[in-house]
Design an enzyme around this catalytic site. Structure first.
Site, PDB file in Angstrom:
ATOM      1  N   ASP A 120      32.510 106.448  98.093  1.00  0.00           N
ATOM      2  CA  ASP A 120      32.299 105.387  99.073  1.00  0.00           C
ATOM      3  C   ASP A 120      31.255 105.819 100.096  1.00  0.00           C
ATOM      4  OD1 ASP A 120      34.249 104.173  97.676  1.00  0.00           O
ATOM      5  OD2 ASP A 120      35.713 104.054  99.319  1.00  0.00           O
ATOM      6  N   LYS A 136      44.876  81.140  82.324  1.00  0.00           N
ATOM      7  CA  LYS A 136      44.451  80.109  83.271  1.00  0.00           C
ATOM      8  C   LYS A 136      44.686  80.685  84.665  1.00  0.00           C
ATOM      9  CE  LYS A 136      44.778  75.216  84.307  1.00  0.00           C
ATOM     10  NZ  LYS A 136      44.929  75.258  85.767  1.00  0.00           N
TER      11      LYS A 136
HETATM   12  S1  IVH Z   1      37.978  75.818  81.510  1.00  0.00           S
HETATM   13  C1  IVH Z   1      36.154  71.647  80.808  1.00  0.00           C
HETATM   14  N1  IVH Z   1      39.201  78.094  81.740  1.00  0.00           N
HETATM   15  O1  IVH Z   1      41.714  75.023  85.596  1.00  0.00           O
HETATM   16  C2  IVH Z   1      37.197  72.597  81.149  1.00  0.00           C
HETATM   17  N2  IVH Z   1      39.512  76.476  83.441  1.00  0.00           N
HETATM   18  O2  IVH Z   1      42.164  71.996  84.942  1.00  0.00           O
HETATM   19  C3  IVH Z   1      36.801  73.546  82.197  1.00  0.00           C
HETATM   20  N3  IVH Z   1      40.950  77.227  85.269  1.00  0.00           N
HETATM   21  O3  IVH Z   1      40.174  73.863  88.190  1.00  0.00           O
HETATM   22  C4  IVH Z   1      37.858  74.464  82.582  1.00  0.00           C
HETATM   23  N4  IVH Z   1      41.345  79.223  84.476  1.00  0.00           N
HETATM   24  O4  IVH Z   1      39.198  76.137  87.646  1.00  0.00           O
HETATM   25  C5  IVH Z   1      38.986  76.890  82.282  1.00  0.00           C
HETATM   26  N5  IVH Z   1      40.214  80.182  81.842  1.00  0.00           N
HETATM   27  C6  IVH Z   1      39.981  78.977  82.379  1.00  0.00           C
HETATM   28  C7  IVH Z   1      40.545  78.594  83.592  1.00  0.00           C
HETATM   29  C8  IVH Z   1      40.291  77.322  84.088  1.00  0.00           C
HETATM   30  C9  IVH Z   1      41.576  78.380  85.464  1.00  0.00           C
HETATM   31  C10 IVH Z   1      41.028  76.067  86.172  1.00  0.00           C
HETATM   32  C11 IVH Z   1      39.699  75.479  86.521  1.00  0.00           C
HETATM   33  C12 IVH Z   1      39.992  74.054  86.827  1.00  0.00           C
HETATM   34  C13 IVH Z   1      41.277  73.815  86.152  1.00  0.00           C
HETATM   35  C14 IVH Z   1      41.064  72.818  85.029  1.00  0.00           C
END
Ligand code: IVH
Length: 673
Positions: free
Chosen positions: A35, A117
């Site tokens: 650091d 997710k």
């Molecule tokens: S793909 C067209 N991948 O979930 C689809 N979304 O309902 C685009 N999210 O607010 C989304 N992890 O921020 C995707 N691995 C992931 C995700 C993700 C979280 C969130 C995204 C959005 C919501 C979609």
């Protein structure tokens, strides 16, 4: 002055190097420098840019500290909409999704890119000519807010990408989140600073991202993880997995848990596997996402209203639930800490039935103002003990009752104590309380305490579980035949144990005091106490003021000693131990100088036949202080041969200088009757 070519090159090198180390540290978790070295690079760049403002640029890592506040966020229209996802909650819904996809594509099997997710906030990052140009929140999907200055402070977001056709114009999509460990530290900091705590990592991340003053955002431990792209006119990848691999290559953090899986079976296996590891992941997730891996197939499937037909989120059961507090009870732990526990109306959380939750301690209870009859939000994450997060005060019934800590231990009836310096309320019957029994016995028998050979944890478990021993005094009344009949024992081991117990009876006061397991009394305090009092009775009867006369015993330690001996249950066990024959040589104790009359010594040079350490400890055991350097506060310097500069300094300050004989005389005369 115009920057020289050398200055320009140096700034450029520093920027690249600092960003490389940012990436190694925050994204790869493999730092190559300390650091301090990083800070030196950073400070040098700050200085260079200050000297030559024309060298500063928006993609410099110095921009990560934040900029002056904005009046408000500007709107940003997304070039491609930021969509949401449909949800699946059951296996059947996942199979149905796979069926719909296969039917629409008219194929037999489909590969899916699967990943967690993340429970954070969606953002879009625009790069022009390889430089981070703008970042925006999702907003309503069509228009979001320009949070560029805030995003610049996030170390895991690259400010500059390698120059390549696909980085000329690129929109990267992903999630802003906070790691659970960072969240805990942030809340600890908030609590210490008397500031409001955040309810969960997601709220903390959202709060940090939506600051008009990006210097505040810079203080929040936010992270980014990429999961896709928006507009990417020059991209050449064919699958989602290839795209993520390319983003990783460009320096974006992508999720190491991502997989490509086949069909609904592959998706469900992934769901199970991530579910098992959910509580160990460093960040919160609320499900997994499956996306058709082939991008041309994604395009063919297209969108229904706001959600893609080619992707779906498969949710886990929520880890938070609402229920009612039926009662508040107290549990006593192995160290005597009393923990209030809420008995709850049974409720399903994260897939299991929860009937109680820890309330941690009295302060936590007061702070959250949890009452019997309240409706509360509880959380259970993985194998972690469920806890009450918050009360819903608007649902509080008229008769809701507050809880008071009991004055006596619910297990043994001994007095409970709560010291100002501690959050925990404790049972003071350490030698007697069944809840603390095993721990007390293990400590008592330990090598540095009574040193009872052969009496380890396993045997103590058996002795307590078979109700042969409840306090240390019972050890000395054990019957050889009964011990021999225990699991894994036998006549020989039983005989050895009894012999060891017999031997342990002849001990020293210092070992005995240590063996009692008095809170805050370790080996060295036990030694000081034994030396000071010489006998047990005066120690047991000493008040806090007398105890504080002992070197290194302050108010906290004095109070725990007093509390321990004041509990009649403990005194009774001690009486029985002595009746059983536990004994030690007694003395009148060493009378140490009255407080305030202790002197400060410095020892320097070498002495014939005695080490410097031995000289120091002779001074300390007479109750005086030994310091490493000579100052106006030094009373005496004890000088041997080759004393060096300390002697010169002592002479300059007029400090009394002693040889060993002089030391002996001073220690004699400094002793108070
Ligand atoms: S793909 C067209 N991948 O979930 C689809 N979304 O309902 C685009 N999210 O607010 C989304 N992890 O921020 C995707 N691995 C992931 C995700 C993700 C979280 C969130 C995204 C959005 C919501 C979609």
């Amino acid at each position: 002055m115009a920057p020289s070519e050398t200055a320009r090159r140096r700034a450029e090198w520093l920027r690249r190097e600092i960003e490389r180390h940012n990436h190694l540290y925050f994204v790869r978790d493999q730092p190559e420098i300390t650091d301090a070295e990083y800070d030196r690079f950073f400070a040098e760049l700050v200085e260079l840019e200050a000297k030559h403002p024309e060298l500063a640029s928006p993609d410099s890592p110095t921009q990560r500290v934040g900029a002056p506040p904005l009046p408000q966020f500007a709107d940003v229209r997304h070039r491609t909409p930021m969509r949401s996802l449909g949800n699946a909650f059951t296996e059947e819904q996942v199979r149905a999704f796979d069926r719909r996809v296969r039917d629409a594509l008219e194929v037999d099997a489909v590969e899916y890119a699967a990943e967690p997710k993340f429970d954070g906030l969606a953002i879009s990052l625009s790069y022009r000519n390889g430089v981070f140009a703008q970042g925006a929140t999702r907003g309503d999907g069509a228009t979001g807010e320009d949070v560029t200055a805030n995003l610049r402070t996030i170390r895991t977001i690259p400010l500059r990408l390698p120059r390549a056709p696909d980085t000329e114009d690129l929109e990267v999509r992903g999630e802003i989140l906070m790691y659970a460990a960072d969240f805990a530290r942030l809340n600890e900091r908030q609590r210490r600073g008397g500031e409001r705590e955040f309810a969960n990592p997601r709220n903390a991340a959202a709060g940090g991202l939506r600051q008009l003053d990006s210097r505040i955002t810079a203080q929040r431990p936010l992270r980014f993880v990429a999961y896709g792209v928006g507009a990417a006119p020059c991209a050449g990848w064919r699958t989602h997995a290839e795209m993520l691999a390319r983003l990783e290559q460009l320096g974006f953090p992508v999720c190491p848990e991502r997989r490509v899986v086949l069909g609904h079976d592959g998706m469900l296996e992934f769901y199970e596997a991530i579910g098992r590891r959910r509580s160990q992941l460093p960040y919160g997730i609320d499900g997994v996402v499956y996306k058709v891996n082939r991008l041309d197939w994604q395009e063919r499937l297209g969108y229904v209203s706001r959600a893609p037909r080619f992707a779906i989120a498969h949710k886990y059961p929520p880890e938070e639930q609402v229920t009612e507090v039926l009662a508040i009870e107290v549990q006593v732990g192995r160290t005597g800490a009393l923990t209030p526990v809420a008995r709850l109306r049974p409720v399903q959380v994260g897939g299991v039935t929860v009937t109680n939750a820890t309330l941690h301690n009295e302060d936590e209870l007061r702070r959250k103002d949890i009452r019997i009859g309240d409706t509360v939000v509880i959380r259970r994450a993985g194998d972690v003990i469920p806890e009450v997060l918050a009360v819903r005060p608007e649902l509080r019934p008229a008769g809701a009752r507050s809880f008071k800590m009991p004055r006596n231990c619910p297990v043994c009836g001994s007095a409970v104590v709560r010291n100002d310096d501690e959050a925990a309320t404790r049972c003071s019957g350490g030698l007697y309380c069944p809840a603390q029994r095993k721990q007390a016995l293990v400590h008592f028998a330990g090598r540095r305490a009574l040193d009872i050979e052969g009496l380890g944890e396993r045997l103590i478990d058996q002795l307590v579980d078979n109700q042969l021993v409840s306090t240390p005094a019972d050890l000395f009344a054990l019957d050889g035949d009964v011990v021999a009949a225990l699991d894994r024992m036998g006549e020989k081991s039983a005989g050895n144990l009894l012999a060891a117990l017999e031997q342990a009876k002849r001990t020293t006061l210092e070992r005995f005091v240590f063996a009692l397991g008095i809170r805050n009394v370790g080996e060295s305090t036990a030694r000081d106490l034994a030396r000071h009092f010489g006998r047990l009775e005066p120690l047991m009867n000493a008040d806090e003021a007398e105890l504080e006369q002992v070197p290194d015993v302050g108010p906290i330690v004095a109070r725990s000693i007093r509390q321990f001996f004041a509990e009649p249950h403990n005194a009774e066990v001690i009486r029985k131990l002595r009746a059983a024959g536990v004994a030690w040589p007694e003395s009148d104790g060493v009378v140490l100088p009255a407080p305030g009359s202790a002197k400060t010594f410095v020892v320097t040079g070498s002495f014939a036949g005695v080490t410097r350490d031995a000289v120091r400890s002779r001074i300390e055991s007479a109750g005086h202080r030994v310091s490493g350097s000579v100052s106006k506060k030094t009373d005496y310097v004890v000088a041997g041969t080759d004393p060096g500069s300390k002697l010169e300094k002592a002479q300059a300050l007029g400090v009394t200088i002693l040889d060993l004989e002089g030391l002996r005389r001073v220690l004699e005369s400094e002793r108070k009757p």
